[in-house]
Design a protein around this motif. Sequence first.
Motif, mmCIF file in Angstrom:
data_model
loop_
_atom_site.group_PDB
_atom_site.id
_atom_site.type_symbol
_atom_site.label_atom_id
_atom_site.label_comp_id
_atom_site.label_asym_id
_atom_site.label_seq_id
_atom_site.Cartn_x
_atom_site.Cartn_y
_atom_site.Cartn_z
ATOM 1 N N GLU A 1 47.320 38.257 31.870
ATOM 2 C CA GLU A 1 48.197 37.820 32.914
ATOM 3 C C GLU A 1 47.557 38.460 34.266
ATOM 4 N N ASN B 1 49.069 44.536 35.433
ATOM 5 C CA ASN B 1 49.482 43.908 36.774
ATOM 6 C C ASN B 1 50.185 44.906 37.679
ATOM 7 N N ASN C 1 46.351 36.633 37.516
ATOM 8 C CA ASN C 1 46.715 37.016 38.690
ATOM 9 C C ASN C 1 45.755 37.662 39.879
ATOM 10 N N LYS C 2 44.619 37.610 39.118
ATOM 11 C CA LYS C 2 43.156 38.015 39.860
ATOM 12 C C LYS C 2 43.328 39.385 39.847
ATOM 13 N N VAL C 3 43.936 40.331 39.162
ATOM 14 C CA VAL C 3 43.796 41.612 39.216
ATOM 15 C C VAL C 3 42.664 42.263 38.626
ATOM 16 N N ASP C 4 41.890 42.686 39.223
ATOM 17 C CA ASP C 4 40.521 43.279 38.671
ATOM 18 C C ASP C 4 40.395 44.957 38.653
ATOM 19 N N ILE C 5 40.434 45.428 37.237
ATOM 20 C CA ILE C 5 40.642 46.799 36.970
ATOM 21 C C ILE C 5 39.244 47.182 36.500
#
Lengths: 473, 254
Positions: B148, B120, B152-156
């Motif tokens: 998480e 994150n 939290n819609k974190v796209d890696i």
Amino acid sequence: MKDNNIDHIIELSNELRWQIGDEFHDNLTESIYADAAEIVKDSVKTQDGEKRFRLDAKIDKIVTSKTWGFPIMFLILGTVLWLTIVGANYPSSLLASLLLDTVHPILRSGADSVQMPWWLSGFLIDGVYLAVAWVIAVMLPPMAIFFPMFTLLEDFGYLPRVAFNLDSLFNKSGAHGKQALTMSMGFGCNAAGVVATRIIDSPRERLIAIITNNFSLCNGRWPTQILIATIFIGAVVPKSLSSFASLLAVIGIAVLGMAFMFGVSWALSKTVLRGEVSTFNLELPPYRPPRFWKTIYTSLIDRTAIVLWRAIVFAAPAGAVIWLISNIHVGGDETIAAWLINGMDGFGFLLGLNGVILLAYIVAIPANEIVIPTILMLTVMVTGIGGGAGAGVMFELDSINATGDILKAGGWTLLTAINLMLFSLLHNPCSTTIYTIYKETNSVKWTTVASVMPVILGFVVTFLVAQIWRLIF
Amino acid sequence: METNVKSACETCGLYNKAGLKKLGIHTDNFDFVVALAGNPNTGKSTVFNALTGLKQHTGNWPGKTVTRAEGGFEYNTQKYKLVDLPGTYSLLSTSEDEETARDFILFGKPDVTVIVADANRLERNLNLVLQILEITDKAVLCLNLMDEAERNKVDIDIRTLSRDLGIPVVPTSARFNRGIPELIQTISEIASGKIVCKPHRIKNVPKNIEKAVKTLTENIEKEFPNIPNSRWIAFRLLEGDKQIINALRTGEFI
């Protein structure tokens, strides 16, 4: 030859350092951040970035607010303690009746049937076994409730918020804000709290945190506070309010401990440990819903079992010592214990305590957990109540009322109870903590200060309370 | 000796559960040393527990691990000693926990360094990652707290990240044991030399500094050929780090 080359490299680096100027550190840090930004730009996509952590921010706004931060903190502390006080009662008496009323007589009659000599069975069964059984009955239930709840709070992420709330207070007393974290660890175990001070960078502030950690009531002292408050403070008010009153008394002592921590930190930072307060970053981690059962399991296995084991290890020899000093006679018919108690009674009276309590604190230096059992045993011996239990036998108690009766027979008043609670807060750390302080500071001087200063404070405070009390009542 | 019949799944290279034995605190006769580094509060201790089967208490506050914790696991008959280092934001300053971490990576010469990062907060975490990559070239990034990050819609983009950093990147959610088998497999491949990293080195350094660093690096390499972190030592010498100057004299980091 090789040394020359290395000297050459070091000289070269000194020269180059002059050339590039003193912004090197900042420049390097900037380069790293620039690199990081580039990498992230290529590989990380964030959707609706503003909404991230919105719930966290909302919770933080409330629990760290100026108005609600402190009330919520005390409410949480109060709830945890209340659940511990109320919840520990029943299992405690159950354990006591099992270990003391059932198993102990069986062991005794077993010893009689194999014709064990009286001194050996006395030493082993009345000394060692009873001390251990007592510690388990008194300690296990509150610990098994308190630790998991504390661990759940820790896993949830509440501790850094406590640090945030208390930061300005620590700042005003010249101490490091991270001391709030080490203080919280101290509520579990002071030795752990002292080790945790390694997170404080400045040696001056770290020393303050180490010396004042003892003002956090540790788990060895919570049961003492809870028991005495239940018996004496709870009895002053109407029955319906008694558990509430004893809860307030225990919280009062805990808060008083924090007040002493701030006061002593302030005094130290104004005198022998003068210096600037250093700034630091404290990350408020995201709230994480704890994995309930796993946390319960770990804290029971990790903390409760380990702490209980330690208590047992120290209780066994202490039980043996108690039995020995109350059965070995010096000179005439006086036992060593009676001789010591009589000798200290005068001083004890000045402090609103008595010789029994002072002797118990000496016997209990290895572990605070065994203070109450020791006091009870010695009181029984001095007052001669308890029937045929014999000298130096820890009395069998199946209820809190019975404990109260013994203490009252030993001449205890409300003043004795209050001063015992105060002295339990303000006395030397246990031997494990003292050793840990020495290992962490590597200094005999500071270890002595950290060990002796709280006792002196305890003497002064209990003395003042006793004198004022006697003037008024 | 146990002889278990292995199913196809268990013998697969990607999920070699049969080859994994958690050794808890027993770390004698190890073949490889693995260091666990990372920012505070990224779940290093959780990863540590997942790998060793130990139940070291993990807490949700930065600074939980102040001492080095050690544990072990066995994978495909090779024994790994795992060292959980205190969490740090940087290796450039001098508090006790940061020194513990830095000294171990530099002087302890772990065979593999697992850098645990919070998915994150990757950008902030990279500060430490890039510093570690200056010291060692046998590292893997364990991108933790992926659950998480998903929430939290974190796209890696794992592949791009891995290519940019020059080391393997393994996404994990250590709390739920997700990604741990892959992490173990990657650790073993780095340790055995099957994966050779070509780590990112800090760019964007101002020209005058880069020149000074280069001169110093060349001199260091002349004296100590084949050390992987000559550039980092140059950084530290320019900073006037007394400990590194001493280490240079004693040759401790070779």
